[in-house]
Write a protein that holds these residues in place. Structure first.
Motif, PDB file in Angstrom:
ATOM      1  N   ARG A   1       0.822  -1.202   0.000  1.00  0.00           N
ATOM      2  CA  ARG A   1       0.000   0.000   0.000  1.00  0.00           C
ATOM      3  C   ARG A   1       0.862   1.260   0.000  1.00  0.00           C
ATOM      4  O   ARG A   1       0.574   2.236  -0.696  1.00  0.00           O
ATOM      5  CB  ARG A   1      -0.933  -0.007   1.213  1.00  0.00           C
ATOM      6  CG  ARG A   1      -2.124  -0.958   1.087  1.00  0.00           C
ATOM      7  CD  ARG A   1      -3.190  -0.628   2.094  1.00  0.00           C
ATOM      8  NE  ARG A   1      -2.703  -0.779   3.461  1.00  0.00           N
ATOM      9  CZ  ARG A   1      -2.798  -1.890   4.168  1.00  0.00           C
ATOM     10  NH1 ARG A   1      -3.360  -2.971   3.629  1.00  0.00           N
ATOM     11  NH2 ARG A   1      -2.348  -1.947   5.406  1.00  0.00           N
TER      12      ARG A   1
ATOM     13  N   ARG B   1       1.005   4.073  -2.894  1.00  0.00           N
ATOM     14  CA  ARG B   1       0.814   5.482  -2.573  1.00  0.00           C
ATOM     15  C   ARG B   1       1.990   6.311  -3.065  1.00  0.00           C
ATOM     16  O   ARG B   1       1.820   7.425  -3.569  1.00  0.00           O
ATOM     17  CB  ARG B   1       0.646   5.656  -1.060  1.00  0.00           C
ATOM     18  CG  ARG B   1       0.207   7.063  -0.652  1.00  0.00           C
ATOM     19  CD  ARG B   1       0.003   7.194   0.831  1.00  0.00           C
ATOM     20  NE  ARG B   1      -0.977   6.242   1.316  1.00  0.00           N
ATOM     21  CZ  ARG B   1      -0.698   5.229   2.139  1.00  0.00           C
ATOM     22  NH1 ARG B   1       0.536   5.020   2.551  1.00  0.00           N
ATOM     23  NH2 ARG B   1      -1.647   4.433   2.547  1.00  0.00           N
TER      24      ARG B   1
ATOM     25  N   ASP C   1       1.718   9.332  -5.703  1.00  0.00           N
ATOM     26  CA  ASP C   1       2.255  10.662  -5.406  1.00  0.00           C
ATOM     27  C   ASP C   1       3.278  11.088  -6.466  1.00  0.00           C
ATOM     28  O   ASP C   1       3.304  12.251  -6.891  1.00  0.00           O
ATOM     29  CB  ASP C   1       2.909  10.676  -4.018  1.00  0.00           C
ATOM     30  CG  ASP C   1       1.891  10.511  -2.913  1.00  0.00           C
ATOM     31  OD1 ASP C   1       0.692  10.701  -3.165  1.00  0.00           O
ATOM     32  OD2 ASP C   1       2.297  10.164  -1.781  1.00  0.00           O
TER      33      ASP C   1
END
Length: 270
Positions: free
Chosen positions: A34, A38, A42
């Motif tokens: 995860r 992420r 980003d």
């Protein structure tokens, strides 16, 4: 009985321990996955933001340059051509032969046509034209300028009830249209140009089409850097800047159609 209870407790503890031993790596892996996803999201957002800001800067520089060119055309070239017309008027009065007078008159009308074209071109290059009048009048002015050459039929069709797209969005769309029309004039050998604006409730569509000789989109987009132009990539990138898409349909001998579409949320933000 106590021995059985003790065994059950030992088995329970062992089971919990085994579950922890086997589950901890899985939980750690899922948490790491995860975090990695992420990180990728980003990174992609930062990349997209950088590209949008870069394109925005390029567009602002282009607008400033074109506005300066338009101002120079209007103030310098336009004034010089006006002086030429005045000199032709004087020359017509000095010449007695009717045949030569007719030649002067024809030349004067030609210069006046050039003056009109220069003024129209200076307006389409000026950012304030879109700001003051909007996209549709600016497109009309651009097509009228092309139409005055009397070599190409250029027309604008509007579907739906027009609404404001926002000054910045309309400026980008005008530049994309000019890029597409310029490509058609330079390379397509077209006889007809058609610009279609479609104002829908959920999106806005702009289509620029011609009946020219067409080209292979695949071949054009896969050329080596030194052999390719910036026209197609500019169209794709500017559509992305608006949060929309640009699709180019063309085959050799069958004309070209450029379709630009912007979803409604991006329009409201424009």
């Amino acid at each position: 009985m106590q021995a059985l209870t003790g065994e059950i407790e030992i088995v329970s503890i062992a089971t919990i321990f085994l579950l922890f031993i086997t589950g901890a790596p899985i939980a750690f892996f899922m948490m790491h996955q995860r975090q990695y996803l992420r990180y990728l999201q980003d990174k992609e957002q930062i990349k997209n933001l950088y590209q949008r800001e870069l394109l925005q800067s390029q567009l602002e520089i282009q607008n400033q340059t074109l506005q300066q060119v338009g101002s120079d055309l209007h103030d310098n070239v336009g004034q010089l051509l006006t002086v030429v017309v005045m000199r032709l008027n004087e020359l017509e009065d000095e010449i007695m032969e009717p045949a030569r007078q007719e030649g002067v008159q024809q030349t004067r009308e030609l210069v006046r046509t050039v003056i009109s074209d220069v003024r129209a071109l200076s307006k389409t290059l000026d950012h304030d034209t879109v700001r003051r009048f909007g996209l549709l009048p600016s497109l009309t002015l651009e097509l009228e300028r092309i139409q005055r050459t009397k070599r190409i039929l250029a027309e604008l069709t509007t579907i739906g009830e027009p609404y404001s797209l926002g000054e910045q969005t309309e400026m980008v769309l005008l530049r994309m249209t000019q890029e597409s029309l310029n490509n058609a004039l330079k390379h397509a050998q077209a006889r007809n140009l058609h610009v279609l604006t479609d104002f829908k409730s959920d999106s806005f569509a702009l289509t620029i089409s011609d009946d020219g000789r067409g080209f292979s989109v695949t071949e054009a987009t896969t050329r080596q850097l030194e052999a390719s132009g910036a026209g197609l990539s500019n169209l794709y990138r500017r559509a992305g800047l608006l949060g929309g898409t640009c699709v180019i349909h063309s085959t050799p001998g069958a004309g070209t159609r450029v379709e630009i579409r912007i979803p409604y949320p991006q329009i409201k933000q424009g």
